[in-house]
Motif scaffolding. Structure first.
Motif, mmCIF file in Angstrom:
data_model
loop_
_atom_site.group_PDB
_atom_site.id
_atom_site.type_symbol
_atom_site.label_atom_id
_atom_site.label_comp_id
_atom_site.label_asym_id
_atom_site.label_seq_id
_atom_site.Cartn_x
_atom_site.Cartn_y
_atom_site.Cartn_z
ATOM 1 N N GLY A 44 6.820 -38.811 62.205
ATOM 2 C CA GLY A 44 5.968 -37.730 62.686
ATOM 3 C C GLY A 44 5.063 -38.164 63.818
ATOM 4 N N TYR A 45 5.015 -39.470 64.136
ATOM 5 C CA TYR A 45 4.147 -39.957 65.197
ATOM 6 C C TYR A 45 4.739 -39.598 66.557
ATOM 7 C CZ TYR A 45 2.054 -42.709 61.464
ATOM 8 O OH TYR A 45 1.458 -43.100 60.309
ATOM 9 N N GLY A 67 -11.651 -35.750 75.883
ATOM 10 C CA GLY A 67 -10.501 -36.579 75.537
ATOM 11 C C GLY A 67 -10.708 -37.356 74.258
ATOM 12 N N ILE A 68 -11.910 -37.928 74.084
ATOM 13 C CA ILE A 68 -12.207 -38.694 72.866
ATOM 14 C C ILE A 68 -12.144 -37.792 71.637
ATOM 15 C CG2 ILE A 68 -14.010 -39.970 71.653
ATOM 16 C CD1 ILE A 68 -14.905 -41.062 74.377
ATOM 17 N N GLN A 69 -12.671 -36.601 71.746
ATOM 18 C CA GLN A 69 -12.637 -35.670 70.617
ATOM 19 C C GLN A 69 -11.204 -35.295 70.249
ATOM 20 O OE1 GLN A 69 -15.043 -32.342 71.785
ATOM 21 N NE2 GLN A 69 -16.963 -33.506 71.784
ATOM 22 N N ILE A 70 -10.378 -35.062 71.270
ATOM 23 C CA ILE A 70 -8.982 -34.687 71.015
ATOM 24 C C ILE A 70 -8.216 -35.845 70.377
ATOM 25 C CG2 ILE A 70 -6.798 -34.046 72.121
ATOM 26 C CD1 ILE A 70 -8.487 -32.560 74.243
ATOM 27 N N VAL A 71 -8.435 -37.073 70.872
ATOM 28 C CA VAL A 71 -7.752 -38.243 70.317
ATOM 29 C C VAL A 71 -8.136 -38.442 68.858
ATOM 30 C CG1 VAL A 71 -7.607 -40.769 70.444
ATOM 31 C CG2 VAL A 71 -7.397 -39.392 72.520
ATOM 32 N N LEU A 75 -5.503 -38.376 65.809
ATOM 33 C CA LEU A 75 -5.396 -39.507 64.885
ATOM 34 C C LEU A 75 -5.448 -39.002 63.445
ATOM 35 C CD1 LEU A 75 -5.203 -42.614 64.924
ATOM 36 C CD2 LEU A 75 -7.702 -42.672 64.762
ATOM 37 N N ARG A 76 -6.352 -38.034 63.169
ATOM 38 C CA ARG A 76 -6.444 -37.463 61.813
ATOM 39 C C ARG A 76 -5.184 -36.689 61.442
ATOM 40 N NH1 ARG A 76 -11.660 -36.037 63.605
ATOM 41 N NH2 ARG A 76 -11.006 -33.855 63.817
ATOM 42 N N GLU A 77 -4.590 -36.023 62.446
ATOM 43 C CA GLU A 77 -3.415 -35.183 62.196
ATOM 44 C C GLU A 77 -2.123 -35.990 62.125
ATOM 45 O OE1 GLU A 77 -3.578 -32.398 65.389
ATOM 46 O OE2 GLU A 77 -5.196 -31.203 64.500
#
Length: 260
Positions: A44-45, A67-71, A75-77
């Protein structure tokens, strides 16, 4: 990462459709991604690590902060397999995992503070609702008491009206008898003893009887009774003018008898 995955990630990051398409085409030319169908879907990665994700977003024109918030979200998803070493130009000398941990700690702190404020607001609202309910109950009780008082006054007024009519009738009968006697005397006729007997002699208890008071009632009580009847029968208060005239006459006579 293939073209479809790259396009999906860019649109998920908020990059508009045109820029996403242009960026995917450029990455394909630069051999940063593979054409769809050429990459096996083993897991799934989508991205290898956070550094790759940050660089990709910056290259697409996404700001560092967003960008940091999206990354962190990717990472959580489970879209990113590993946390990078944090040496990219986005996070110099600081690992993304550390930023992620600190941010989560701050978020937990903010969430706790918000919960405290919400609980305080709920308690305040409960207090206001209780105060409002108490005020309503008090007003309802006052309204019911006023309605009861109005009913009692209506009953009392009705009784006074009946008593006034009764007194008026008696007064008219007495005056008619007096007129008859006066007429007989003026004609020089003898007075019928029965007529004289039928006319009640004046006495000190006559006013008490008219007012429905006991024979032992004081003069103060008689005055109070007359004043009450005068108030009820007064034309300005919706009373009968004729009844008011007779009661006022009797009242004046009684006052004169006291003075005499």
């Amino acid at each position: 990462m293939n073209t479809d995955q790259a396009y999906e990630l860019l649109t998920d990051a908020g990059v508009n459709e045109d820029i996403s398409i242009q960026t995917v085409r450029r990455w394909l030319r630069e051999r940063k991604i593979k054409y769809v169908g050429t990459v096996p879907q083993n897991s799934g990665y989508i991205l290898n690590d956070t550094d790759q994700a940050l660089n990709m977003l910056k290259d697409a024109g996404v700001s560092d902060r967003i960008g940091i918030q999206i990354v962190r979200r990717w990472l959580r998803e489970g879209k990113i397999q590993n946390v990078g070493n944090g040496r990219s130009e986005y996070l110099p000398n600081e690992t993304l995992s550390k930023v992620y941990l600190n941010n989560d700690t701050d978020q937990d702190k903010i969430m706790g503070q918000l919960k405290v404020k919400i609980n305080a607001q709920e308690e305040h609202i409960k207090g206001m609702e209780q105060l409002h309910k108490t005020s309503i109950d008090t007003l309802i009780q006052q309204r019911d008491n006023l309605n009861k008082e109005i009913v009692n006054l209506e009953y009392e007024n009705s009784d006074l009206q009946k008593e006034t009519k009764k007194l008026l009738k008696e007064n008219i009968e007495l005056r008619n008898q007096l007129l008859k006697l006066t007429e007989e005397l003026s004609k020089g006729r003898k007075i019928d003893p029965e007529m004289i007997h039928s006319t009640p002699p004046p006495n000190t208890n006559d006013y008490r009887q008219k007012l429905g008071l006991s024979k032992t009632s004081s003069q103060k009580e008689i005055l109070a009774g007359y004043k009450k009847l005068i108030k009820v029968t007064h034309p300005d208060h919706g009373g009968n003018a004729t009844a008011f005239h007779y009661i006022k006459t009797d009242y004046d006579q009684f006052r004169n008898s006291i003075k005499g």
